[in-house]
Design an enzyme around this catalytic site. Structure first.
Site, PDB file in Angstrom:
ATOM      1  N   GLN A 166      23.878 114.995  -3.662  1.00 41.23           N
ATOM      2  CA  GLN A 166      24.307 114.352  -2.411  1.00 41.23           C
ATOM      3  C   GLN A 166      23.228 114.438  -1.332  1.00 41.23           C
ATOM      4  O   GLN A 166      22.858 113.436  -0.723  1.00 41.23           O
ATOM      5  CB  GLN A 166      25.596 115.016  -1.888  1.00 41.23           C
ATOM      6  CG  GLN A 166      26.163 114.285  -0.676  1.00 41.23           C
ATOM      7  CD  GLN A 166      27.132 115.118   0.149  1.00 41.23           C
ATOM      8  OE1 GLN A 166      27.262 116.330  -0.039  1.00 41.23           O
ATOM      9  NE2 GLN A 166      27.820 114.466   1.067  1.00 41.23           N
TER      10      GLN A 166
ATOM     11  N   TYR B  44      30.636 130.340  -5.864  1.00 44.65           N
ATOM     12  CA  TYR B  44      29.572 129.591  -5.162  1.00 44.65           C
ATOM     13  C   TYR B  44      29.160 130.344  -3.893  1.00 44.65           C
ATOM     14  O   TYR B  44      27.969 130.562  -3.636  1.00 44.65           O
ATOM     15  CB  TYR B  44      30.103 128.197  -4.819  1.00 44.65           C
ATOM     16  CG  TYR B  44      29.240 127.375  -3.899  1.00 44.65           C
ATOM     17  CD1 TYR B  44      27.989 126.924  -4.292  1.00 44.65           C
ATOM     18  CD2 TYR B  44      29.703 127.011  -2.627  1.00 44.65           C
ATOM     19  CE1 TYR B  44      27.215 126.139  -3.440  1.00 44.65           C
ATOM     20  CE2 TYR B  44      28.939 126.233  -1.782  1.00 44.65           C
ATOM     21  CZ  TYR B  44      27.698 125.796  -2.185  1.00 44.65           C
ATOM     22  OH  TYR B  44      26.943 125.018  -1.347  1.00 44.65           O
TER      23      TYR B  44
HETATM   24  N1  SER Z   1      30.112 121.180   0.714  1.00 48.08           N
HETATM   25  C1  SER Z   1      30.115 122.463   0.061  1.00 48.08           C
HETATM   26  C2  SER Z   1      31.335 122.674  -0.731  1.00 48.08           C
HETATM   27  O1  SER Z   1      32.342 122.140  -0.350  1.00 48.08           O
HETATM   28  C3  SER Z   1      29.988 123.552   1.084  1.00 48.08           C
HETATM   29  O2  SER Z   1      28.702 124.028   1.061  1.00 48.08           O
HETATM   30  O3  SER Z   1      31.299 123.373  -1.689  1.00 48.08           O
END
Ligand code: SER
Length: 318
Positions: free
Chosen positions: A13, A140
């Site tokens: 993205q 994450y």
């Molecule tokens: N846009 C990312 C996510 O939603 C946040 O860093 O994982």
């Protein structure tokens, strides 16, 4: 020294748009786009690269005499929960490879995006400061929190000039996000211009910090250009854009498409979002390198609608 940039994750993205901005600034022949995904044609130089493979990465860096790396590849928050150990492995292995290659090949600067996902239940939800306690709840977020600290470690221990930003959700018309908790904020605009109903996976009032793509790209480039001695944060800078909930975007879109309808069906991503800040204190970034976002919700909505209408070749507004 001539700047030669390697972008890893150039088809993601952010990478899709940041690569073009870097090509404009540094010319087509000095920006090497790379991605594990080979199936799209790129203007300029493209290398298929699996960043978990250090030998491959080293070879590309040496071949093009790279001086800067933008390491954008990662599995994001929602997708990451499907396979936590794989996500950890991928996010950390690619980062270690980049940091090690940067040290060995004397790379001048590295950009490594972090995320608001580093924050967890212990951080204040409003105006979250850059030095808030970090107890991320997603793999994450854990990988980004660890990554920030490794970035700082490589800077302090080896002098590798790694720079990082904690991105909020990024909203842009040029590319689609994948696997994130903030992805709804792009999808909602596509549905609106196609005049389809949209079902949102977050609650209507779940505010999160967001940033328009132009600002996200500009932030990376401005941070990378800032004089080294002005930077006081070597983990990652907070940056803020706008703090918005799905219902705010819905209302902004309705100004253009009065009959636009959003249904709400929160899923597991709502749990993730609930622990993230709804707004961010970015005063240290403002002080150190002059960061300031430039879009409001309505100015962003206007551009999103205009550009997506052109993309879908629609002429007359709703
Ligand atoms: N846009 C990312 C996510 O939603 C946040 O860093 O994982």
């Amino acid at each position: 020294m001539q700047t030669r940039i390697l972008v890893i994750g150039a088809k993601g993205q952010l990478g899709t748009v940041l690569t073009v901005a870097l090509q404009k600034k540094y010319t087509l022949e000095h920006v090497i786009a790379s991605d594990i995904n080979e199936d799209k044609v790129y203007e300029g130089i493209f290398e298929a690269l699996d960043a978990t493979n250090k030998e491959q990465l080293t070879a590309v860096v040496q071949q093009y005499r790279i001086t800067q790396i933008y390491h954008l590849a990662a599995v994001l928050s929602a997708k990451g929960e499907e396979n936590p150990l794989f996500t950890w492995q991928l996010n950390m292995q690619t980062l270690f490879n980049v940091l090690e290659v940067a040290r060995e090949q004397r790379i001048e600067k590295v950009f490594f995006p972090s995320s608001i996902a580093v924050f967890g239940a212990a951080a204040p939800l409003i105006n979250t400061p850059v030095d808030a306690y970090l107890n991320p709840a997603t793999v994450y977020g854990i990988s980004k929190a660890a990554g920030e600290n490794w970035a700082q470690y490589y800077y302090l221990r080896y002098g590798v000039d790694v720079r990082s930003i904690r991105y909020p959700g990024i909203i842009g018309y040029q590319s689609l996000p994948g696997g994130g908790t903030t992805d709804y904020a792009v999808d909602i605009y596509h549905k609106a211009v196609l005049e389809e109903a949209f079902t949102c996976f977050l609650k209507s009032d779940q505010a999160l910090p967001m940033l328009f793509m132009e600002d996200a790209v500009r932030a990376a480039i401005e941070l990378m250009e800032a004089p080294k001695e002005q930077l006081t944060i070597r983990t990652a800078y907070n940056i803020a854009g706008i703090s918005i909930a799905p219902k705010d975007i819905e209302a902004s879109i309705r100004k253009e498409y009065p009959s636009f309808h959003v249904a709400y069906a929160p899923d597991f991503r709502q749990e993730i979002a609930a622990k993230w800040p709804s707004s961010i204190d970015d005063s240290v970034a403002a002080h150190d390198w002059g960061w300031q976002s430039s879009y409001t919700l309505d100015t962003m909505t206007k551009v999103m609608i205009e550009k997506l209408r052109a993309y879908y070749q629609l002429d007359v507004a709703g």
